[in-house]
Design a protein around this motif. Structure first.
Motif, PDB file in Angstrom:
ATOM      1  N   MET A   1     -38.240  -7.792  -5.704  1.00  0.00           N
ATOM      2  CA  MET A   1     -38.604  -9.167  -5.387  1.00  0.00           C
ATOM      3  C   MET A   1     -37.316  -9.947  -5.096  1.00  0.00           C
ATOM      4  O   MET A   1     -36.375  -9.913  -5.865  1.00  0.00           O
ATOM      5  CB  MET A   1     -39.375  -9.778  -6.550  1.00  0.00           C
ATOM      6  CG  MET A   1     -40.072 -11.026  -6.188  1.00  0.00           C
ATOM      7  SD  MET A   1     -41.554 -11.398  -7.129  1.00  0.00           S
ATOM      8  CE  MET A   1     -40.932 -11.761  -8.728  1.00  0.00           C
ATOM      9  N   THR A   2     -37.301 -10.673  -3.993  1.00  0.00           N
ATOM     10  CA  THR A   2     -36.131 -11.427  -3.565  1.00  0.00           C
ATOM     11  C   THR A   2     -35.948 -12.667  -4.436  1.00  0.00           C
ATOM     12  O   THR A   2     -36.881 -13.434  -4.635  1.00  0.00           O
ATOM     13  CB  THR A   2     -36.299 -11.866  -2.101  1.00  0.00           C
ATOM     14  OG1 THR A   2     -36.653 -10.745  -1.320  1.00  0.00           O
ATOM     15  CG2 THR A   2     -35.035 -12.476  -1.566  1.00  0.00           C
ATOM     16  N   ALA A   3     -34.726 -12.867  -4.938  1.00  0.00           N
ATOM     17  CA  ALA A   3     -34.423 -14.074  -5.706  1.00  0.00           C
ATOM     18  C   ALA A   3     -34.187 -15.223  -4.727  1.00  0.00           C
ATOM     19  O   ALA A   3     -33.416 -15.101  -3.791  1.00  0.00           O
ATOM     20  CB  ALA A   3     -33.190 -13.850  -6.562  1.00  0.00           C
ATOM     21  N   LEU A   4     -34.895 -16.298  -4.937  1.00  0.00           N
ATOM     22  CA  LEU A   4     -34.778 -17.473  -4.070  1.00  0.00           C
ATOM     23  C   LEU A   4     -34.100 -18.579  -4.860  1.00  0.00           C
ATOM     24  O   LEU A   4     -34.754 -19.422  -5.458  1.00  0.00           O
ATOM     25  CB  LEU A   4     -36.169 -17.905  -3.588  1.00  0.00           C
ATOM     26  CG  LEU A   4     -36.980 -16.844  -2.843  1.00  0.00           C
ATOM     27  CD1 LEU A   4     -38.395 -17.339  -2.583  1.00  0.00           C
ATOM     28  CD2 LEU A   4     -36.290 -16.477  -1.551  1.00  0.00           C
ATOM     29  N   PRO A  12     -44.495 -20.300  -8.358  1.00  0.00           N
ATOM     30  CA  PRO A  12     -44.411 -18.909  -7.856  1.00  0.00           C
ATOM     31  C   PRO A  12     -45.208 -18.685  -6.569  1.00  0.00           C
ATOM     32  O   PRO A  12     -44.791 -17.910  -5.712  1.00  0.00           O
ATOM     33  CB  PRO A  12     -44.975 -18.077  -9.006  1.00  0.00           C
ATOM     34  CG  PRO A  12     -44.736 -18.911 -10.226  1.00  0.00           C
ATOM     35  CD  PRO A  12     -44.862 -20.338  -9.778  1.00  0.00           C
ATOM     36  N   ALA A  13     -46.328 -19.372  -6.412  1.00  0.00           N
ATOM     37  CA  ALA A  13     -47.143 -19.189  -5.197  1.00  0.00           C
ATOM     38  C   ALA A  13     -46.363 -19.617  -3.952  1.00  0.00           C
ATOM     39  O   ALA A  13     -46.416 -18.948  -2.912  1.00  0.00           O
ATOM     40  CB  ALA A  13     -48.437 -19.977  -5.311  1.00  0.00           C
ATOM     41  N   LEU A  14     -45.634 -20.728  -4.045  1.00  0.00           N
ATOM     42  CA  LEU A  14     -44.820 -21.175  -2.908  1.00  0.00           C
ATOM     43  C   LEU A  14     -43.673 -20.201  -2.644  1.00  0.00           C
ATOM     44  O   LEU A  14     -43.363 -19.887  -1.493  1.00  0.00           O
ATOM     45  CB  LEU A  14     -44.246 -22.568  -3.172  1.00  0.00           C
ATOM     46  CG  LEU A  14     -45.137 -23.755  -2.873  1.00  0.00           C
ATOM     47  CD1 LEU A  14     -44.449 -25.055  -3.251  1.00  0.00           C
ATOM     48  CD2 LEU A  14     -45.536 -23.786  -1.416  1.00  0.00           C
ATOM     49  N   GLN A  15     -43.049 -19.739  -3.706  1.00  0.00           N
ATOM     50  CA  GLN A  15     -41.968 -18.772  -3.549  1.00  0.00           C
ATOM     51  C   GLN A  15     -42.478 -17.490  -2.884  1.00  0.00           C
ATOM     52  O   GLN A  15     -41.795 -16.923  -2.030  1.00  0.00           O
ATOM     53  CB  GLN A  15     -41.340 -18.440  -4.908  1.00  0.00           C
ATOM     54  CG  GLN A  15     -40.592 -19.604  -5.520  1.00  0.00           C
ATOM     55  CD  GLN A  15     -39.942 -19.229  -6.830  1.00  0.00           C
ATOM     56  OE1 GLN A  15     -39.458 -18.110  -6.995  1.00  0.00           O
ATOM     57  NE2 GLN A  15     -39.919 -20.160  -7.766  1.00  0.00           N
ATOM     58  N   ASP A  16     -43.680 -17.082  -3.262  1.00  0.00           N
ATOM     59  CA  ASP A  16     -44.263 -15.872  -2.659  1.00  0.00           C
ATOM     60  C   ASP A  16     -44.525 -16.065  -1.167  1.00  0.00           C
ATOM     61  O   ASP A  16     -44.338 -15.146  -0.370  1.00  0.00           O
ATOM     62  CB  ASP A  16     -45.556 -15.473  -3.381  1.00  0.00           C
ATOM     63  CG  ASP A  16     -45.298 -14.912  -4.773  1.00  0.00           C
ATOM     64  OD1 ASP A  16     -44.139 -14.504  -5.044  1.00  0.00           O
ATOM     65  OD2 ASP A  16     -46.242 -14.902  -5.591  1.00  0.00           O
TER      66      ASP A  16
END
Length: 166
Positions: A1-4, A12-16
């Motif tokens: 999983m890419t660290a943003l 988390p939903a937006l990050q996904d």
């Protein structure tokens, strides 16, 4: 999983969603579609004029700005996209406070909405020193949609650091 790193405070939903755009190699297209233009503010003098106009429109009673400039020393490693300072100097027998705003040079190439968002953010610090509710209400007043622009700016910064975007 890419660290943003610029988006850690978001759900988390937006990050996904951002990770999916990165994985499908469409993050640049998303940004280009939403922000196709580049602003014409390229000199410190033009930036000062731009900031003064925004201040005059929204914050007439705020202290005057003495200096506004692009600063190539501000960078993301210091977590500073813009900086507001009050420099106190002794002039004769008086203490004079000079208000300065410095904007990271990377915004010379950014969309006009991003430049305005950063300038609005720094101007808001003339009235509110902390990042509190009143501060963000002032930002939203000066630039409707401020929160969405802040998110998109963080997405833009994430995109800039991707190897494929170089």
């Amino acid at each position: 999983m890419t660290a943003l790193k610029y988006l850690q405070a978001y759900p988390p939903a937006l990050q996904d969603q951002v990770r999916q755009l990165i994985a499908s190699n469409r993050l640049g297209d998303y940004l280009q579609q939403r922000y196709p233009d580049r602003h014409a503010v390229q000199s410190d003098k033009a930036l000062y004029t731009y900031a003064q106009a925004l201040k005059q429109e929204h914050l007439r009673n705020a202290p005057n700005l003495d200096k506004v400039l692009f600063d190539n020393r501000l960078d993301l490693t210091h977590r500073a996209l813009g900086l507001h300072t009050a420099v106190s100097r002794v002039q004769g027998g008086k203490l004079k406070a000079k208000k300065e705003i410095r904007i990271a040079s990377l915004f010379k190439e950014a969309a006009p909405q991003f430049l305005k968002m950063i300038v609005v953010h720094e101007l808001a610090h003339l009235k509110e020193s902390d990042h509190n509710k009143a501060f963000y209400q002032l930002c939203e007043y000066m630039q409707p949609g401020y929160h969405q622009l802040e998110f998109d700016l963080r997405v833009y910064l994430t995109y800039r650091e991707l190897p494929a975007s170089l």
